[in-house]
Scaffold this motif. Sequence first.
Motif, PDB file in Angstrom:
ATOM      1  N   LEU A  41     -15.710  49.966 -25.964  1.00 23.26           N
ATOM      2  CA  LEU A  41     -16.715  49.418 -27.171  1.00 23.26           C
ATOM      3  C   LEU A  41     -18.005  49.117 -26.763  1.00 23.26           C
ATOM      4  CD1 LEU A  41     -13.940  47.673 -29.234  1.00 23.26           C
ATOM      5  CD2 LEU A  41     -14.892  49.883 -29.603  1.00 23.26           C
ATOM      6  N   GLY A  42     -18.200  48.480 -25.484  1.00 18.28           N
ATOM      7  CA  GLY A  42     -19.572  47.900 -24.849  1.00 18.28           C
ATOM      8  C   GLY A  42     -19.902  46.983 -25.468  1.00 18.28           C
ATOM      9  N   ASP A  43     -19.083  46.327 -26.312  1.00 21.01           N
ATOM     10  CA  ASP A  43     -19.562  45.029 -27.151  1.00 21.01           C
ATOM     11  C   ASP A  43     -19.082  43.818 -26.470  1.00 21.01           C
ATOM     12  OD1 ASP A  43     -19.917  43.027 -28.782  1.00 21.01           O
ATOM     13  OD2 ASP A  43     -19.316  44.125 -30.573  1.00 21.01           O
ATOM     14  N   GLU A  44     -20.121  43.038 -26.044  1.00 22.03           N
ATOM     15  CA  GLU A  44     -19.925  41.781 -25.290  1.00 22.03           C
ATOM     16  C   GLU A  44     -18.679  40.778 -26.022  1.00 22.03           C
ATOM     17  OE1 GLU A  44     -20.323  38.521 -22.556  1.00 22.03           O
ATOM     18  OE2 GLU A  44     -21.120  40.408 -22.618  1.00 22.03           O
ATOM     19  N   LEU A  45     -18.631  40.948 -27.395  1.00 28.98           N
ATOM     20  CA  LEU A  45     -17.706  40.135 -28.109  1.00 28.98           C
ATOM     21  C   LEU A  45     -16.236  40.686 -28.041  1.00 28.98           C
ATOM     22  CD1 LEU A  45     -19.760  38.961 -31.041  1.00 28.98           C
ATOM     23  CD2 LEU A  45     -19.055  37.609 -29.025  1.00 28.98           C
ATOM     24  N   ASP A  46     -16.145  42.091 -27.324  1.00 33.75           N
ATOM     25  CA  ASP A  46     -14.965  42.643 -27.323  1.00 33.75           C
ATOM     26  C   ASP A  46     -14.570  42.824 -25.753  1.00 33.75           C
ATOM     27  OD1 ASP A  46     -14.073  43.263 -29.859  1.00 33.75           O
ATOM     28  OD2 ASP A  46     -15.720  44.696 -29.932  1.00 33.75           O
ATOM     29  N   GLY A  47     -15.149  41.888 -24.965  1.00 31.42           N
ATOM     30  CA  GLY A  47     -14.766  41.351 -23.627  1.00 31.42           C
ATOM     31  C   GLY A  47     -14.228  40.045 -23.562  1.00 31.42           C
ATOM     32  N   PRO A  48     -13.567  39.672 -22.422  1.00 29.45           N
ATOM     33  CA  PRO A  48     -13.161  38.541 -22.112  1.00 29.45           C
ATOM     34  C   PRO A  48     -14.176  37.080 -22.162  1.00 29.45           C
ATOM     35  CG  PRO A  48     -12.098  39.888 -20.548  1.00 29.45           C
ATOM     36  CD  PRO A  48     -13.458  40.729 -21.356  1.00 29.45           C
ATOM     37  N   ARG A  49     -15.463  37.602 -21.634  1.00 22.22           N
ATOM     38  CA  ARG A  49     -16.411  36.411 -21.719  1.00 22.22           C
ATOM     39  C   ARG A  49     -16.814  36.301 -23.384  1.00 22.22           C
ATOM     40  NH1 ARG A  49     -21.804  37.460 -18.188  1.00 22.22           N
ATOM     41  NH2 ARG A  49     -21.974  39.266 -19.406  1.00 22.22           N
ATOM     42  N   GLY A  50     -17.150  37.203 -23.830  1.00 24.10           N
ATOM     43  CA  GLY A  50     -17.396  37.008 -25.234  1.00 24.10           C
ATOM     44  C   GLY A  50     -16.299  36.505 -25.947  1.00 24.10           C
ATOM     45  N   ARG A  51     -15.207  36.985 -26.040  1.00 25.55           N
ATOM     46  CA  ARG A  51     -14.110  36.204 -26.760  1.00 25.55           C
ATOM     47  C   ARG A  51     -13.911  34.668 -26.322  1.00 25.55           C
ATOM     48  NH1 ARG A  51     -11.185  41.472 -25.451  1.00 25.55           N
ATOM     49  NH2 ARG A  51     -11.268  42.714 -27.305  1.00 25.55           N
ATOM     50  N   ILE A  52     -13.969  34.429 -25.114  1.00 20.35           N
ATOM     51  CA  ILE A  52     -14.175  32.959 -24.618  1.00 20.35           C
ATOM     52  C   ILE A  52     -14.984  32.229 -25.543  1.00 20.35           C
ATOM     53  CG2 ILE A  52     -14.450  31.301 -22.831  1.00 20.35           C
ATOM     54  CD1 ILE A  52     -12.759  33.383 -20.999  1.00 20.35           C
ATOM     55  N   GLY A  61     -15.886  23.595 -33.523  1.00 21.46           N
ATOM     56  CA  GLY A  61     -16.326  23.456 -34.902  1.00 21.46           C
ATOM     57  C   GLY A  61     -17.443  24.242 -35.751  1.00 21.46           C
ATOM     58  N   ALA A  62     -17.599  25.296 -35.173  1.00 23.33           N
ATOM     59  CA  ALA A  62     -18.437  26.082 -35.672  1.00 23.33           C
ATOM     60  C   ALA A  62     -17.669  26.949 -36.683  1.00 23.33           C
ATOM     61  CB  ALA A  62     -19.121  27.219 -34.573  1.00 23.33           C
ATOM     62  N   PRO A  63     -18.571  27.595 -37.589  1.00 24.47           N
ATOM     63  CA  PRO A  63     -17.858  28.400 -38.698  1.00 24.47           C
ATOM     64  C   PRO A  63     -17.225  29.573 -38.192  1.00 24.47           C
ATOM     65  CG  PRO A  63     -20.186  27.955 -39.418  1.00 24.47           C
ATOM     66  CD  PRO A  63     -20.107  27.340 -38.073  1.00 24.47           C
ATOM     67  N   ILE A  64     -15.849  29.497 -38.925  1.00 20.27           N
ATOM     68  CA  ILE A  64     -15.074  30.807 -38.291  1.00 20.27           C
ATOM     69  C   ILE A  64     -15.177  31.826 -39.496  1.00 20.27           C
ATOM     70  CG2 ILE A  64     -12.775  31.492 -37.626  1.00 20.27           C
ATOM     71  CD1 ILE A  64     -12.411  28.292 -37.327  1.00 20.27           C
ATOM     72  N   THR A  65     -15.341  32.998 -38.743  1.00 17.73           N
ATOM     73  CA  THR A  65     -15.443  34.259 -39.773  1.00 17.73           C
ATOM     74  C   THR A  65     -14.417  35.149 -39.352  1.00 17.73           C
ATOM     75  OG1 THR A  65     -16.925  35.485 -38.203  1.00 17.73           O
ATOM     76  CG2 THR A  65     -17.905  33.809 -39.916  1.00 17.73           C
ATOM     77  N   ALA A  66     -14.189  36.269 -40.488  1.00 14.69           N
ATOM     78  CA  ALA A  66     -13.296  37.226 -40.042  1.00 14.69           C
ATOM     79  C   ALA A  66     -13.700  38.004 -38.955  1.00 14.69           C
ATOM     80  CB  ALA A  66     -13.080  38.274 -41.285  1.00 14.69           C
ATOM     81  N   ALA A  67     -15.014  37.954 -38.443  1.00 21.42           N
ATOM     82  CA  ALA A  67     -15.328  38.766 -37.508  1.00 21.42           C
ATOM     83  C   ALA A  67     -14.779  38.298 -36.006  1.00 21.42           C
ATOM     84  CB  ALA A  67     -17.015  38.702 -37.344  1.00 21.42           C
ATOM     85  N   THR A  68     -14.893  37.030 -35.988  1.00 19.97           N
ATOM     86  CA  THR A  68     -13.944  36.289 -34.962  1.00 19.97           C
ATOM     87  C   THR A  68     -12.503  36.694 -34.872  1.00 19.97           C
ATOM     88  OG1 THR A  68     -15.290  34.522 -34.916  1.00 19.97           O
ATOM     89  CG2 THR A  68     -13.254  34.129 -33.721  1.00 19.97           C
ATOM     90  N   GLN A  69     -11.978  37.008 -36.026  1.00 16.30           N
ATOM     91  CA  GLN A  69     -10.358  37.446 -35.988  1.00 16.30           C
ATOM     92  C   GLN A  69     -10.329  38.908 -35.444  1.00 16.30           C
ATOM     93  OE1 GLN A  69      -8.312  38.031 -39.927  1.00 16.30           O
ATOM     94  NE2 GLN A  69      -7.119  36.245 -39.060  1.00 16.30           N
ATOM     95  N   THR A  70     -11.412  39.704 -35.915  1.00 14.83           N
ATOM     96  CA  THR A  70     -11.360  41.099 -35.630  1.00 14.83           C
ATOM     97  C   THR A  70     -11.514  41.152 -34.245  1.00 14.83           C
ATOM     98  OG1 THR A  70     -12.473  41.668 -37.590  1.00 14.83           O
ATOM     99  CG2 THR A  70     -12.524  43.338 -35.714  1.00 14.83           C
ATOM    100  N   HIS A  71     -12.444  40.340 -33.303  1.00 17.56           N
ATOM    101  CA  HIS A  71     -12.643  40.325 -31.847  1.00 17.56           C
ATOM    102  C   HIS A  71     -11.532  40.058 -31.208  1.00 17.56           C
ATOM    103  CE1 HIS A  71     -16.624  41.909 -32.180  1.00 17.56           C
ATOM    104  NE2 HIS A  71     -17.102  40.922 -32.920  1.00 17.56           N
ATOM    105  N   LEU A  72     -10.934  38.921 -31.597  1.00 23.53           N
ATOM    106  CA  LEU A  72      -9.704  38.498 -30.853  1.00 23.53           C
ATOM    107  C   LEU A  72      -8.481  39.557 -31.132  1.00 23.53           C
ATOM    108  CD1 LEU A  72      -9.622  34.627 -31.323  1.00 23.53           C
ATOM    109  CD2 LEU A  72     -10.735  36.027 -29.750  1.00 23.53           C
ATOM    110  N   ASP A  73      -8.396  40.079 -32.394  1.00 21.09           N
ATOM    111  CA  ASP A  73      -7.214  41.040 -32.541  1.00 21.09           C
ATOM    112  C   ASP A  73      -7.331  42.297 -31.430  1.00 21.09           C
ATOM    113  OD1 ASP A  73      -6.118  39.378 -34.427  1.00 21.09           O
ATOM    114  OD2 ASP A  73      -6.730  40.714 -36.317  1.00 21.09           O
ATOM    115  N   ARG A  74      -8.485  42.588 -31.204  1.00 25.58           N
ATOM    116  CA  ARG A  74      -8.650  43.793 -30.551  1.00 25.58           C
ATOM    117  C   ARG A  74      -8.280  43.433 -28.893  1.00 25.58           C
ATOM    118  NH1 ARG A  74     -14.776  45.376 -32.556  1.00 25.58           N
ATOM    119  NH2 ARG A  74     -14.097  46.715 -34.494  1.00 25.58           N
TER     120      ARG A  74
END
Length: 408
Positions: A41-52, A61-74
Amino acid sequence: MQTHLSDQARLLPRAAEAEKVLRSCVHCGFCNATCPTYQLLGDELDGPRGRIYLMKEMLEGAPITAATQTHLDRCLSCRNCESTCPSGVQYHTLLDIGRDYLEQQVPRSLGSRLLRGTLRAVVPHAGLFSALTQAGQRLRPLLPGSLQAKLPRQPRAAGERPAPRHARRMLVLEGCVQPGFSPNTNAAAARVLDRLGISLVATPQAGCCGAVDYHMNAQGTGLDRARRNIDAWWPAIEAGAEAIVQTASGCGAFIKEYGALLKDDPHYGAKAQRVSALAKDLVEVLREAPLEGLAVHSDQRLAFHCPCTLQHAQKLGGAVEGVLARLGFTLSAVPDGHLCCGSAGTYSITQPTLSKQLRDHRLNALETGKPDVIVTANIGCQTHLDGAGRTPVRHWIELVDEACQTPL
């Protein structure tokens, strides 16, 4: 990296573990180079560093969105990043904590809840899963192609298992998916070990290892399954069983974590550590055995796919290849052997598009040496790779059993 957990996150049972993992990451990015989803995917958020970073922000405590769930699910939970990380970051620990916390904060869609609920209701139950598999085989011509690809291409009935007759005895985990999809695997393991003077003993009361529930964010249920297995195995352990053998590396990886996951349980902590110490992948038993006495002969050319749970979680990369080479099998070279096939437990069902891409890339690499058969050490990888309808894929112990010239 610096981190300051929110007051809410500090109340989590594993908050200290999460903070320790976050602080150990130096944000170097070496992990991205070997992350299968980042490569696709080439997306930083779909790699370990981005997910961390996503989990860090969430736990701070930052706002949590469905996008976070998508990246962790992947994330495949393949732990390739852990093998690469120079700082020893225990990414899978943080991922388990982060996913569990996220599940409490972001509601899933109805479709996602139904899919995950169905998987958890069916997969961990060996009897139900086997019955549905048999029904699927009978109705195969009527099923859509996506379901046909999930069923074994050439089902092999379980051969005879030798009765326990040796002083050396080891327990075997039957598993939940494997009895339905590849019932001959454990039977073959029992026959090979019997030739080596070891009796492999089943414990019917032991069931699913708990990984399916645990990794689908039903962690309490997964740990309850672990406790039931410990209870089932304990009498045999007290009676002197040498080991608890797994022929599915995914189960083995999880059982070896029982001790860590239940360390704070006053009733099961010590027992869980004992069980984890006794847990052995089949190859760990075979590589210590006098294999020359098996008198193996085979003209088949094999390619070995090393499951992520064997090489990255259990740190047994190269072990099966070593045993097969000692037995005289011809092995073809496999490029990029560290990469995931895309099975990853239920990932092939929850993330079918990414999973198929990873599967096809893996098969292209495995087939470069034109093998007659691809062999592996995990039922999920076996079924997923074989579902492409290309080179046949089997468990490696079945090939060893068939090639044995020594009679039982």
